[in-house]
Design an enzyme around this catalytic site. Structure first.
Site, mmCIF file in Angstrom:
data_model
loop_
_atom_site.group_PDB
_atom_site.id
_atom_site.type_symbol
_atom_site.label_atom_id
_atom_site.label_comp_id
_atom_site.label_asym_id
_atom_site.label_seq_id
_atom_site.Cartn_x
_atom_site.Cartn_y
_atom_site.Cartn_z
ATOM 1 N N GLY A 192 26.985 49.277 -45.696
ATOM 2 C CA GLY A 192 27.683 50.503 -45.341
ATOM 3 C C GLY A 192 27.998 51.352 -46.555
ATOM 4 N N VAL A 238 25.677 48.152 -42.610
ATOM 5 C CA VAL A 238 26.599 47.108 -42.162
ATOM 6 C C VAL A 238 27.256 46.465 -43.375
ATOM 7 C CG1 VAL A 238 26.812 44.946 -40.878
ATOM 8 C CG2 VAL A 238 25.136 46.667 -40.154
ATOM 9 N N SER A 239 28.584 46.447 -43.410
ATOM 10 C CA SER A 239 29.353 45.772 -44.450
ATOM 11 C C SER A 239 28.951 46.290 -45.833
ATOM 12 C CB SER A 239 29.153 44.254 -44.323
ATOM 13 O OG SER A 239 30.054 43.549 -45.116
ATOM 14 N N TRP A 240 28.389 45.447 -46.697
ATOM 15 C CA TRP A 240 27.909 45.888 -48.017
ATOM 16 C C TRP A 240 26.934 47.052 -47.858
ATOM 17 C CZ3 TRP A 240 23.237 46.379 -50.468
ATOM 18 C CH2 TRP A 240 23.225 46.400 -51.864
ATOM 19 N N THR A 273 32.640 48.338 -42.538
ATOM 20 C CA THR A 273 32.492 48.598 -43.965
ATOM 21 C C THR A 273 33.713 49.321 -44.520
ATOM 22 O OG1 THR A 273 30.916 49.395 -45.623
ATOM 23 C CG2 THR A 273 31.306 50.831 -43.718
#
Length: 277
Positions: free
Chosen positions: A113, A109-111, A135
């Site tokens: 990813g 998730v996000s970072w 991401t």
């Protein structure tokens, strides 16, 4: 916090343990599940402790899943030296081997990813399928609004819950704009992030990009992106879907943290993909 209070604070979906992986202590959350299915290894967003993944894990039904606090975040002690995504990918691989997993599905998730992409590239035999949530490809990305990115440069939102409540709608968008209760629930799960640990995460991804080798990823890949994401606009997900050979993109009518604001729907999408032949 007393031992009883600490136990009460732990998510019911997790068995939380400390694991020594090559001299680095990791605080690991493990959700037991059906051993016939590959377990899901999840990498969290920047500054996020593993408890924030609890609603999503609970919504996964009988699927086994695990997550760990990145060194310097949550309950994992900070390392002596800075790290790169390749360092953390190797640490995660050593962890799953130590826990007895030969092959896992991987999500980020996000970072996280970015770290999931690195793991899939670095350890292709250990990664069956890949799920990338909200991401980008790292340094080569279309950034969000500058005022939003500035607020992400500090871990203050994890240290000050009132500050988190005041900025959540602006930086995360989606359901956080409409439902203050979701902000309260998210803030209640936060366990804090040190300035040093957060800085290590920022520095770890500095200059990193997956663009040169995304074409080499062979894992079936699901890319999920919120249509109202102030941090990582949808165009970044479209870039990933274009460059990864066996990828498909699904858009979610929500913001950056739809895995938090709507864990049940997100879990259904992820499970449906993981269960495909």
């Amino acid at each position: 916090m007393t031992r009883a209070q600490a136990a009460a604070a732990e998510p019911s979906s997790f068995e939380i343990r400390m694991v020594d992986v090559g001299g680095q202590l990791l605080r690991v959350g493990l959700k037991q599940g059906d051993k016939r299915k590959p377990a899901l290894l999840m990498f969290n967003g920047i500054g996020a402790n593993l408890e924030l993944a609890a609603p999503f894990f609970e919504a996964l039904g009988d699927r086994e899943a695990l997550i760990f606090d990145i060194p310097g975040i949550g309950g994992s002690p900070a390392p002596l030296l800075p790290y790169r995504p390749s360092t953390l990918a190797a640490l995660a691989h050593d962890l799953i081997v130590q826990l007895g997993y030969e092959r896992v599905d991987v999500s980020g998730v996000s970072w996280g990813g970015g770290l999931a992409q690195q793991f899939a590239f670095q350890f292709p035999k250990a990664c069956r399928k890949l799920v990338l949530v909200a991401t980008s490809a790292g340094m080569i990305m279309v950034p969000g609004a500058p005022n939003v990115l500035m607020k992400m440069a500090s871990p203050k939102r994890y240290l000050d819950r009132d500050y988190m409540r005041s900025i959540a709608a602006e930086i995360y968008g989606g359901a956080f704009r409409r439902n203050p209760h979701l902000i309260e629930r998210h803030a209640a799960g936060m366990r804090g992030s040190t300035q040093y640990g957060y800085a290590l995460q920022l520095l770890g991804m500095l200059g990193w990009t997956s663009v040169p080798w995304l074409w080499m990823l062979q894992q079936p890949t699901l890319i999920l992106s919120g249509t109202d994401d102030p941090l990582i606009p949808v165009v970044n997900a479209k870039l990933l879907a274009t460059l990864i050979p066996n990828a498909r993109l699904e858009l979610v009518d929500d913001g950056h943290l739809f895995v938090v604001t709507d864990p049940e729907r997100t879990a259904r999408m992820v499970e449906a993909f993981l269960d495909e032949a």
